[in-house]
Design a protein around this motif. Structure first.
Motif, PDB file in Angstrom:
ATOM      1  N   LYS A   7       0.271  -2.068  -8.890  1.00 28.30           N
ATOM      2  CA  LYS A   7      -0.074  -3.191  -8.017  1.00 28.30           C
ATOM      3  C   LYS A   7      -0.477  -4.445  -8.793  1.00 28.30           C
ATOM      4  O   LYS A   7      -0.595  -5.517  -8.211  1.00 28.30           O
ATOM      5  CB  LYS A   7      -1.190  -2.786  -7.048  1.00 28.30           C
ATOM      6  CG  LYS A   7      -0.751  -1.748  -6.011  1.00 28.30           C
ATOM      7  CD  LYS A   7      -1.880  -1.386  -5.077  1.00 28.30           C
ATOM      8  CE  LYS A   7      -1.399  -0.516  -3.925  1.00 28.30           C
ATOM      9  NZ  LYS A   7      -0.785   0.744  -4.364  1.00 28.30           N
TER      10      LYS A   7
ATOM     11  N   ASN B 149      -4.095   4.283   3.056  1.00 31.71           N
ATOM     12  CA  ASN B 149      -4.439   4.208   1.626  1.00 31.71           C
ATOM     13  C   ASN B 149      -5.661   5.072   1.308  1.00 31.71           C
ATOM     14  O   ASN B 149      -6.421   5.458   2.198  1.00 31.71           O
ATOM     15  CB  ASN B 149      -4.708   2.756   1.223  1.00 31.71           C
ATOM     16  CG  ASN B 149      -5.897   2.167   1.975  1.00 31.71           C
ATOM     17  OD1 ASN B 149      -5.882   2.073   3.187  1.00 31.71           O
ATOM     18  ND2 ASN B 149      -6.924   1.785   1.242  1.00 31.71           N
ATOM     19  N   THR B 150      -5.873   5.338   0.022  1.00 32.06           N
ATOM     20  CA  THR B 150      -6.903   6.296  -0.395  1.00 32.06           C
ATOM     21  C   THR B 150      -8.251   5.651  -0.731  1.00 32.06           C
ATOM     22  O   THR B 150      -9.224   6.366  -0.952  1.00 32.06           O
ATOM     23  CB  THR B 150      -6.436   7.085  -1.630  1.00 32.06           C
ATOM     24  OG1 THR B 150      -6.128   6.166  -2.691  1.00 32.06           O
ATOM     25  CG2 THR B 150      -5.185   7.903  -1.303  1.00 32.06           C
ATOM     26  N   ASN B 151      -8.337   4.329  -0.826  1.00 31.95           N
ATOM     27  CA  ASN B 151      -9.586   3.677  -1.215  1.00 31.95           C
ATOM     28  C   ASN B 151     -10.722   4.068  -0.275  1.00 31.95           C
ATOM     29  O   ASN B 151     -10.542   4.150   0.938  1.00 31.95           O
ATOM     30  CB  ASN B 151      -9.400   2.155  -1.218  1.00 31.95           C
ATOM     31  CG  ASN B 151     -10.610   1.425  -1.756  1.00 31.95           C
ATOM     32  OD1 ASN B 151     -11.625   1.302  -1.082  1.00 31.95           O
ATOM     33  ND2 ASN B 151     -10.504   0.923  -2.973  1.00 31.95           N
TER      34      ASN B 151
ATOM     35  N   ASP C 273       2.047   3.784  -4.870  1.00 28.18           N
ATOM     36  CA  ASP C 273       0.793   4.235  -5.478  1.00 28.18           C
ATOM     37  C   ASP C 273       0.407   3.437  -6.716  1.00 28.18           C
ATOM     38  O   ASP C 273      -0.762   3.162  -6.948  1.00 28.18           O
ATOM     39  CB  ASP C 273       0.895   5.724  -5.843  1.00 28.18           C
ATOM     40  CG  ASP C 273       0.913   6.613  -4.605  1.00 28.18           C
ATOM     41  OD1 ASP C 273       0.371   6.173  -3.565  1.00 28.18           O
ATOM     42  OD2 ASP C 273       1.474   7.707  -4.684  1.00 28.18           O
TER      43      ASP C 273
ATOM     44  N   GLU D  24       0.817  -1.220   0.000  1.00 29.46           N
ATOM     45  CA  GLU D  24       0.000   0.000   0.000  1.00 29.46           C
ATOM     46  C   GLU D  24       0.850   1.269   0.000  1.00 29.46           C
ATOM     47  O   GLU D  24       0.346   2.346  -0.305  1.00 29.46           O
ATOM     48  CB  GLU D  24      -0.927   0.006   1.225  1.00 29.46           C
ATOM     49  CG  GLU D  24      -1.981  -1.084   1.225  1.00 29.46           C
ATOM     50  CD  GLU D  24      -3.096  -0.818   0.223  1.00 29.46           C
ATOM     51  OE1 GLU D  24      -3.078   0.227  -0.441  1.00 29.46           O
ATOM     52  OE2 GLU D  24      -3.982  -1.683   0.099  1.00 29.46           O
ATOM     53  N   ASP D  25       2.138   1.146   0.310  1.00 28.57           N
ATOM     54  CA  ASP D  25       2.980   2.336   0.358  1.00 28.57           C
ATOM     55  C   ASP D  25       3.420   2.780  -1.032  1.00 28.57           C
ATOM     56  O   ASP D  25       4.043   3.829  -1.191  1.00 28.57           O
ATOM     57  CB  ASP D  25       4.221   2.062   1.234  1.00 28.57           C
ATOM     58  CG  ASP D  25       4.984   0.818   0.791  1.00 28.57           C
ATOM     59  OD1 ASP D  25       4.357  -0.080   0.203  1.00 28.57           O
ATOM     60  OD2 ASP D  25       6.197   0.744   1.062  1.00 28.57           O
TER      61      ASP D  25
ATOM     62  N   LYS E 231      -9.734   0.741   4.500  1.00 30.83           N
ATOM     63  CA  LYS E 231      -8.560   1.484   4.952  1.00 30.83           C
ATOM     64  C   LYS E 231      -7.598   0.511   5.626  1.00 30.83           C
ATOM     65  O   LYS E 231      -8.007  -0.428   6.322  1.00 30.83           O
ATOM     66  CB  LYS E 231      -8.955   2.585   5.952  1.00 30.83           C
ATOM     67  CG  LYS E 231      -9.833   3.685   5.360  1.00 30.83           C
ATOM     68  CD  LYS E 231      -9.116   4.490   4.290  1.00 30.83           C
ATOM     69  CE  LYS E 231     -10.014   5.587   3.704  1.00 30.83           C
ATOM     70  NZ  LYS E 231      -9.363   6.286   2.581  1.00 30.83           N
ATOM     71  N   GLN E 232      -6.304   0.781   5.392  1.00 30.84           N
ATOM     72  CA  GLN E 232      -5.260  -0.032   5.991  1.00 30.84           C
ATOM     73  C   GLN E 232      -4.228   0.891   6.598  1.00 30.84           C
ATOM     74  O   GLN E 232      -3.797   1.848   5.952  1.00 30.84           O
ATOM     75  CB  GLN E 232      -4.629  -0.925   4.925  1.00 30.84           C
ATOM     76  CG  GLN E 232      -3.498  -1.804   5.417  1.00 30.84           C
ATOM     77  CD  GLN E 232      -2.145  -1.387   4.858  1.00 30.84           C
ATOM     78  OE1 GLN E 232      -1.842  -0.190   4.783  1.00 30.84           O
ATOM     79  NE2 GLN E 232      -1.321  -2.359   4.493  1.00 30.84           N
TER      80      GLN E 232
ATOM     81  N   ASN F 241      -0.124   7.967   5.820  1.00 34.64           N
ATOM     82  CA  ASN F 241       0.242   6.725   5.140  1.00 34.64           C
ATOM     83  C   ASN F 241      -0.946   5.817   4.853  1.00 34.64           C
ATOM     84  O   ASN F 241      -0.784   4.770   4.216  1.00 34.64           O
ATOM     85  CB  ASN F 241       1.272   5.957   5.970  1.00 34.64           C
ATOM     86  CG  ASN F 241       2.578   6.718   6.102  1.00 34.64           C
ATOM     87  OD1 ASN F 241       3.080   7.269   5.128  1.00 34.64           O
ATOM     88  ND2 ASN F 241       3.126   6.763   7.315  1.00 34.64           N
TER      89      ASN F 241
END
Length: 519
Positions: free
Chosen positions: A304, A433-435, A301, A298-299, A439-440, A431
Motif C-alpha cells: 500500500k 480489512n484486518t486493522n 494485502d 483494501e482488497d 474497519k471498512q 472482505n
C-alpha cells in the motif's frame, strides 16, 4: 526520615567543625578524615551516601583519591572542594564523573544544597512534580469542560505529555494513576470534538481547521526549498509526540530547534492513508481517482506504500517545483547503515526524503512477541526502547553527518499510536480489512453511537469499494474484536499499541524544523 552518611576528607577538617555540626543538626551523619588515603580506605570498607573531597591535600591529592574511589565504587557520589579554579583541574574532576564542584571558601548552605541535590534529589523532584501537576490538574479539568478548538486541544495534549514525562521521571505511581485517569477523560472529550468537526474540516473551506496530512508538504516543506540549498525530510513512522520529546535532547546536541509544531493526521490514522496523503498532497479518494495506478485498495494485502516516491514526484510537479530530489525508505538495519555511509552524496540535492520504519516495527513486534511486551510493559518503557534504539541507530549517525553542513532538517511522522484496552464487538464479512482500530466494508454490524462512523465515505474523502461501503473508527482506547473469535482477540490484542482510529495520541503529531549548530 532517612539519615544519610557522609565521608568528608580535608587536611583542615578541624576548621570545618561548624559545617559538620550544621549538617548533623539537619540529620546527616558525618565521618571526618584529614587525608586522601584514609578517604579511599574508608570509602571502600564502609557504606557512604556521598563523599566530600578536598582537592589539595598533602600526600594523596584529592584528584588521586577521586580516581581510586571511582575505580572501587563507580556509583558513589563525590563532591570536589578546591581553592583552585584552574580549568584543567575542573575538567579532570568532571571527567572522573563527580557530582558537584565547590570553590572555597564554602559556607554551610552551599554544602547543604549540594547534599540535597545529590541525596534528596528524587524526593524533592517528586514533591515538586506532584505539587505542579496538582495545580495543573484543576486547570486541565476545567479546560476539558469548554468547547475548545483544534489549537487548544494541541495545548492540552502537550500539557498532558509534559506531566506524563515529569511524573514518569519522578517515578510516582500514585500520580501516574491520576494522570492516566485525566488522559482517559481528555481522550473521551477529544473524540467527541473530532466527531463534531472532522467532516467539516474536509468539506467546508470557511471553518477554522488545523493543518492535516495532505497539506504538510505544501505548507511546511516546499517553502524551505526556496530558502535553503538542501533540505532533508525525515518521516519516522508511528512516532508519537511523547516519543519525540524523549528524542529531543539527543537531537538538540547537534541541532537548534527552529520550530516545533503539530498537525492532525487524517483518518484512518494508518500508513496506507496518512503517509500516502503526506507525499501526494491529496486525500485518499483523490489519490484513488487521480492516480489509480498508484493507489492500492483494501482488497490487496501488501504494497500500500510502494508508490510514495511517485506520489511525491507528482506533488512536486503539480506545484511547479522542478528540483533534484531523492527518496529512501529504511526498513532494515543494513539499509540504514548504507544510507549513513552514502549520505554525503545527497548534499547536492535540493530535497532528500527519508522514511524510517523502526517505531512502526516496534509497535508490531510488541504485539507479536512476548519478549518485547516484557521489555515495554507500559508507556514509559515504550518510550525508553524508542530512545535506546535511536541512540544506537544509523539514523542518529545520519543526523550527525548532516549537522556538519548548513542543511535544513525537518522531522515528522505520519500518525501516532495508542495502547488499546477495551474490546468493541463488530461484525463484518470476509472482505473487511484486518486493522483493529478501523474497519471498512459493507454491512458492518456494531452498536451505533459508541464509535466514529463514516456512513458516507465520500464526505471523509475515503474510497468506496462498492456503493454500500462504510467506515468505522475505534475511539479512545477501543479495539475491534469479532464475536466469533472474541476471547482470542481480547487475550492477544488487549494492552497492545495500535493505530488507525481516533485519539489524541494517533491524531496530534509533531513536525519539527531544525538547523545545524555546527555548520
Amino acid at each position: 526520615m532517612q539519615r544519610y552518611t557522609i565521608l568528608w576528607a580535608d587536611d583542615e577538617i578541624d576548621l570545618l567543625k561548624p559545617h559538620i555540626l550544621f549538617l548533623q543538626q539537619r540529620g546527616y551523619d558525618i565521618t571526618p578524615v584529614n587525608n586522601g588515603t584514609d578517604a579511599v580506605e574508608l570509602s571502600d570498607a564502609k557504606h557512604f551516601d556521598v563523599v566530600f573531597l578536598d582537592e589539595h591535600m598533602p600526600g594523596m591529592s584529592g584528584l588521586e583519591a577521586l580516581n581510586q574511589i571511582k575505580n572501587n565504587k563507580p556509583n558513589l557520589p563525590v563532591v570536589m572542594i578546591t581553592k583552585n579554579e584552574e580549568e584543567r583541574i575542573m575538567e579532570e574532576a568532571i571527567g572522573a564523573k563527580i557530582e558537584d564542584y565547590l570553590i572555597k571558601p564554602i559556607n554551610p548552605s552551599q554544602i547543604l544544597l549540594s547534599v540535597k541535590k545529590i541525596l534528596d534529589n528524587k524526593r524533592l523532584v517528586m514533591e515538586k512534580t506532584n505539587h505542579g501537576y496538582q495545580q495543573e490538574f484543576g486547570k486541565i479539568s476545567l479546560a476539558l469542560l469548554d468547547n475548545m478548538n483544534h489549537e487548544q486541544w494541541v495545548d492540552i495534549y502537550k500539557k498532558l505529555v509534559f506531566w506524563e514525562l515529569q511524573i514518569a521521571e519522578a517515578e510516582n505511581n500514585e500520580m501516574t494513576e491520576v494522570l492516566e485517569s485525566q488522559k482517559v477523560e481528555a481522550n473521551t472529550n477529544f473524540c467527541r470534538f473530532i466527531k463534531r468537526n472532522y467532516e467539516g474540516w474536509l468539506n467546508n473551506p470557511n471553518v477554522e481547521r488545523p493543518m492535516m496530512s495532505h497539506q504538510l508538504m505544501k505548507k511546511n516543506v516546499f517553502p524551505e526549498l526556496n530558502r535553503n540549498e538542501c533540505t532533508f525530510l525525515f518521516v519516522i513512522d508511528n512516532l508519537r509526540y511523547d516519543q519525540w520529546k524523549v528524542l529531543e535532547p539527543l537531537i538538540t546536541e547537534f541541532f537548534n530547534i527552529d520550530n516545533e509544531e503539530t498537525y492532525y493526521s487524517i483518518l484512518p490514522t494508518t500508513t496506507a492513508y496518512a503517509r500516502n496523503a503526506i507525499f501526494s498532497g491529496l486525500l485518499p479518494s483523490e489519490m484513488e481517482k487521480t492516480y489509480p495506478d498508484f493507489w492500492v485498495g483494501e482488497d490487496v494485502d501488501e504494497g500500500k506504500n510502494n508508490f510514495e516516491q511517485e506520489f511525491l514526484e507528482k506533488n512536486l510537479k503539480r506545484n511547479n517545483i522542478n528540483i533534484k530530489f531523492s527518496y529512501h525508505k529504511i526498513k532494515q538495519l543494513e539499509e540504514g547503515r548504507e544510507l549513513a555511509d552514502s549520505v554525503n552524496n545527497l548534499f547536492g540535492n535540493k530535497l532528500n526524503v527519508v522514511v524510517y520504519n523502526f517505531v512502526d516495527m516496534l509497535s508490531h513486534a510488541r504485539t507479536d512477541m512476548a519478549m518485547i511486551r516484557e521489555l515495554a510493559p507500559d508507556e514509559a518503557a515504550y518510550r525508553s526502547i524508542t530512545k535506546s534504539w535511536f541512540l544506537h541507530s544509523p539514523l542518529l549517525e545520519i543526523l550527525k553527518k548532516i549537522s556538519e553542513k548548513k542543511i535544513k532538517v525537518i522531522i515528522t511522522t505520519d500518525h501516532g499510536t495508542i495502547r488499546v484496552k477495551r474490546p468493541f464487538k463488530i461484525v463484518g464479512d470476509k472482505n473487511v480489512n484486518t486493522n483493529l482500530r478501523y474497519k471498512q466494508g459493507k454491512n458492518l454490524g456494531y452498536e451505533s453511537g459508541k464509535i466514529m462512523e463514516a456512513l458516507k465515505p465520500e464526505r471523509f474523502y475515503l474510497p468506496k469499494q462498492n456503493v454500500s461501503t462504510t467506515y468505522a473508527f475505534a475511539i479512545e482506547d477501543q479495539f475491534f474484536a469479532y464475536p466469533n473469535n472474541y476471547n482470542y482477540y481480547v487475550n492477544f490484542y488487549k494492552d497492545t499499541f495500535q493505530h488507525g482510529g481516533v485519539s489524541l495520541e494517533e491524531m496530534i503529531i509533531p513536525i519539527i524544523s531544525l538547523s545545524s549548530k555546527n555548520a
